[in-house]
Design an enzyme around this catalytic site. Sequence first.
Site, short mmCIF file in Angstrom:
data_model
loop_
_atom_site.label_atom_id
_atom_site.label_comp_id
_atom_site.label_asym_id
_atom_site.label_seq_id
_atom_site.Cartn_x
_atom_site.Cartn_y
_atom_site.Cartn_z
N ASP A 51 -13.59 -3.91 -2.66
CA ASP A 51 -14.23 -3.84 -1.10
C ASP A 51 -15.34 -4.15 -0.63
O ASP A 51 -15.55 -2.94 -0.17
CB ASP A 51 -13.46 -2.03 -0.95
CG ASP A 51 -11.94 -1.75 -1.53
OD1 ASP A 51 -11.07 -2.86 -1.84
OD2 ASP A 51 -11.47 -1.02 -1.76
N ASP B 93 0.71 -1.29 0.21
CA ASP B 93 -0.52 -0.19 0.02
C ASP B 93 0.84 1.08 0.06
O ASP B 93 1.63 1.49 1.11
CB ASP B 93 -1.04 0.11 1.00
CG ASP B 93 -2.04 -1.41 1.11
OD1 ASP B 93 -2.20 -1.45 0.22
OD2 ASP B 93 -2.66 -1.55 2.28
#
Length: 257
Positions: free
Chosen positions: A131, A12
């Site tokens: 997500d 990330d």
Amino acid sequence: MSVAIRIIPCLDVDDGRVVKGVNFENLRDAGDPVELAKRYNDEGADELTFLDVTASKQGRGTMLDVVRRTADEVFIPLTVGGGVRTADDVRELLRAGADKVSVNTAAIADPKLLRKLSEQFGAQCIVLSVDARRVPEGGQPQPSGFEVTTHGGTRSAGIDAVEWARTGEDLGVGEILLNSMDGDGTKAGFDLDLVRAVRAAVSIPVIASGGAGAAEHFPPAVAAGADAVLAASIFHFKEVSINEVKDALRAAGKVVR
């Protein structure tokens, strides 16, 4: 012959650094993305995923320089996502050295984008990042009990996560990156119910993400239907090694590279 299960570290990236938090909050620095990518390449990772975690939220494009530098150093497939909105974004990332590009928020706003991208670049290049979280109390009910979220899991998209994965396959994407937003960074294990539900709905590969905390968490995710397993902080901070994950999968009778 069984297809080998892929082990994928996820980096990330925020402003050129790798970060990790819990449920995308309280982010802490985990290092330089290119150095980490080189380490994972040497340790036997099968692929890498870069996600620009603030790109969609801040309207900022993905870091092409990081992708270029990584592609120069690393020789395993690289998937890049975050802030991808157009065919030009995909083209830039592929030219910079990405092998696959993941699309999330922009596809929710315009699902036809997925068909356009898969037709233009090939299904093998396009990943739908989903997500997903369990519908919270008071939320809009969904048939599967899971909903799609945006903006790092902070907003409900008001659509069923399992149905969205099926739609992605219908529109031509090559695989599903299935992120459990409830599990992200918690190290409590993958959301096996979510993996099973999506596996039952699609025939393309499913990458399970969110919740890995120990090597023993990975075989159940594969048993639930994941074709690949993704983790971040446990790899970044050397709590679990890629070899330990592969050993756990082998012990469970799974084929790994």
